[in-house]
Design an enzyme around this catalytic site. Structure first.
Site, PDB file in Angstrom:
ATOM      1  N   THR A   1       3.472  -4.983  -3.955  1.00 35.25           N
ATOM      2  CA  THR A   1       4.593  -4.843  -3.037  1.00 35.25           C
ATOM      3  C   THR A   1       5.827  -4.355  -3.802  1.00 35.25           C
ATOM      4  O   THR A   1       5.883  -4.457  -5.029  1.00 35.25           O
ATOM      5  CB  THR A   1       4.905  -6.180  -2.345  1.00 35.25           C
TER       6      THR A   1
ATOM      7  N   PHE B   1       0.829  -1.212   0.000  1.00 34.68           N
ATOM      8  CA  PHE B   1       0.000   0.000   0.000  1.00 34.68           C
ATOM      9  C   PHE B   1       0.862   1.259   0.000  1.00 34.68           C
ATOM     10  O   PHE B   1       0.612   2.212   0.720  1.00 34.68           O
ATOM     11  CB  PHE B   1      -0.967  -0.016   1.192  1.00 34.68           C
TER      12      PHE B   1
ATOM     13  N   LYS C   1      12.506  -5.193 -16.972  1.00 28.99           N
ATOM     14  CA  LYS C   1      11.446  -5.029 -17.966  1.00 28.99           C
ATOM     15  C   LYS C   1      11.807  -5.714 -19.280  1.00 28.99           C
ATOM     16  O   LYS C   1      10.934  -6.289 -19.943  1.00 28.99           O
ATOM     17  CB  LYS C   1      11.171  -3.539 -18.170  1.00 28.99           C
TER      18      LYS C   1
ATOM     19  N   GLU D   1      14.527   7.715  -6.491  1.00 29.65           N
ATOM     20  CA  GLU D   1      14.490   7.217  -5.121  1.00 29.65           C
ATOM     21  C   GLU D   1      15.695   7.738  -4.342  1.00 29.65           C
ATOM     22  O   GLU D   1      16.699   8.170  -4.915  1.00 29.65           O
ATOM     23  CB  GLU D   1      14.506   5.680  -5.118  1.00 29.65           C
TER      24      GLU D   1
ATOM     25  N   ASP E   1      16.300  -1.686 -13.252  1.00 34.49           N
ATOM     26  CA  ASP E   1      14.856  -1.646 -13.499  1.00 34.49           C
ATOM     27  C   ASP E   1      14.545  -1.907 -14.967  1.00 34.49           C
ATOM     28  O   ASP E   1      13.663  -2.715 -15.295  1.00 34.49           O
ATOM     29  CB  ASP E   1      14.306  -0.281 -13.072  1.00 34.49           C
TER      30      ASP E   1
ATOM     31  N   GLY F   1       4.410   1.208 -16.891  1.00 27.53           N
ATOM     32  CA  GLY F   1       3.310   1.890 -16.228  1.00 27.53           C
ATOM     33  C   GLY F   1       2.054   1.918 -17.081  1.00 27.53           C
ATOM     34  O   GLY F   1       1.476   0.879 -17.409  1.00 27.53           O
TER      35      GLY F   1
ATOM     36  N   GLU G   1       0.483  -6.131 -16.911  1.00 29.73           N
ATOM     37  CA  GLU G   1       0.741  -4.998 -17.805  1.00 29.73           C
ATOM     38  C   GLU G   1       1.502  -3.879 -17.104  1.00 29.73           C
ATOM     39  O   GLU G   1       2.375  -3.234 -17.686  1.00 29.73           O
ATOM     40  CB  GLU G   1      -0.571  -4.459 -18.363  1.00 29.73           C
TER      41      GLU G   1
END
Length: 338
Positions: free
Chosen positions: A98, A11, A227, A212, A223, A156, A151
């Site tokens: 998560t 969350f 992908k 970040e 990252d 995104g 997806e």
């Protein structure tokens, strides 16, 4: 009217985005598909809120923002989390949001396999379990006879996975190449337009919340490499993270940016799936090409035998943007099963 009971695990920004989009779109989904969405549980890393009759999505978000813990949700707060929560509540679809873990893929891997074993469908934004264990996850999904949608794990809001799997089902796809990380695209774009150093631009992007506090996964190409692995598997290439040749942008100098600019090029971090292998690296792109996009946008070009090159562009990050892809996946499951 039938109920569809959702559990949201994770969350942070994405999980909150999902709750907000459910609140925004559940009336439309009820009208269009005859399905009443109910969030029966949501959990952060240490607490949760559980109610079999359905929780208030907006109150979930405000509770998390104002108190830091979903356990402070009025009346229905709990300390049950993770796999224990999946045993504690009756649900239909797991929304798994998560944080990505590229070392162990946990907790996403265990949560997803648990949901499969219980005959539940899963929608995820996570990259870790897909980049490390795609084949295992796919086989478990097939054995369980459930739906597994992801997806949001690549690009995104940019539609790329469903584009390749469904819209281009008649085509042979020879390659996918693109800008798959919004943070690095922002940094390189700012270095190009403002003439600032990598170090100063990184600090700026961190202050704006684009990068970040620990930017390693983005700036070192990790990252984007995750992908690339996911896209490779979507194309039927059995690959894991270790199969990707990865080089990030942390060594890109302002001099290199300026020299490229003078010659009519920009420097972009490009991920590629092709017969030549799986690669992530900084590359030169022509200033008038589709790859000359600024900010946090993502782009992917799919090269096909029947349709030629198809290029898609979209926001690669953001709470609502990522949630939009997850809710689209959710709707696709509703169309199949309800």
């Amino acid at each position: 009217m039938v109920d569809c009971k959702l559990v949201i695990l994770g969350f942070g920004s994405v999980g909150q985005g999902v709750a907000n989009v459910v609140a925004m779109k559940k009336a439309m989904i009820s009208k269009e598909y005859g399905v009443d969405l109910k969030v029966v549980a949501a959990a952060d890393s240490s607490t949760s809120a559980i109610c079999a009759e359905g929780l208030d999505e907006k109150l979930l978000v405000s509770t998390k923002k104002e108190t830091g813990k979903l356990g402070n949700y009025p009346e229905y707060g709990s300390d049950i989390v993770g796999i224990d929560l999946l045993d504690a509540v009756d649900y239909d679809i797991l929304i798994e949001a998560t944080p990505t873990n590229i070392k162990t893929a946990e907790p996403a891997k265990s949560l997803t396999l648990k949901a499969f074993a219980d005959g539940k469908d899963v929608v995820t934004s996570n990259k870790g379990h897909l980049a490390l264990f795609y084949k295992e996850m796919h086989e478990a999904k097939e054995k369980a006879g459930v739906e597994f949608k992801f997806e949001a794990s690549v690009g995104g809001a940019m539609p790329i996975i469903n584009l390749c799997q469904y819209n281009l089902a008649s085509c042979g796809i020879s390659s996918i190449k693109g800008i798959l990380n919004g943070t690095t695209n922002y940094i390189l774009s700012r270095m190009t337009s403002e003439g600032t150093t990598y170090e100063n631009t990184l600090k700026e992007s961190q202050q704006l919340g684009i990068a970040e506090t620990d930017p390693t996964q983005d700036v070192e190409g990790i990252d984007a490499a995750c992908k690339v692995v996911i896209l490779a598997n979507v194309l039927g290439i059995d690959a894991t993270y270790s199969d990707v040749e990865v080089r990030g942008i942390s060594n890109i100098t302002l001099d290199a940016i300026e020299l490229a600019k003078q010659e009519g090029y920009y420097v972009k971090l490009i991920g590629e799936v092709s017969k030549n292998g799986l690669k992530v690296s900084p590359r030169l792109v022509k200033q008038n090409s589709p790859y000359a996009i600024d900010g946090t946008l993502n782009l992917a070009t799919v090269t096909t035998d029947l349709a030629g090159d198809i290029t898609v562009i979209g926001k690669g990050a953001g709470s609502i943007e990522t949630a939009s892809a997850m809710i689209s996946d959710l709707i696709s499951i509703l169309k199949l099963k309800y």
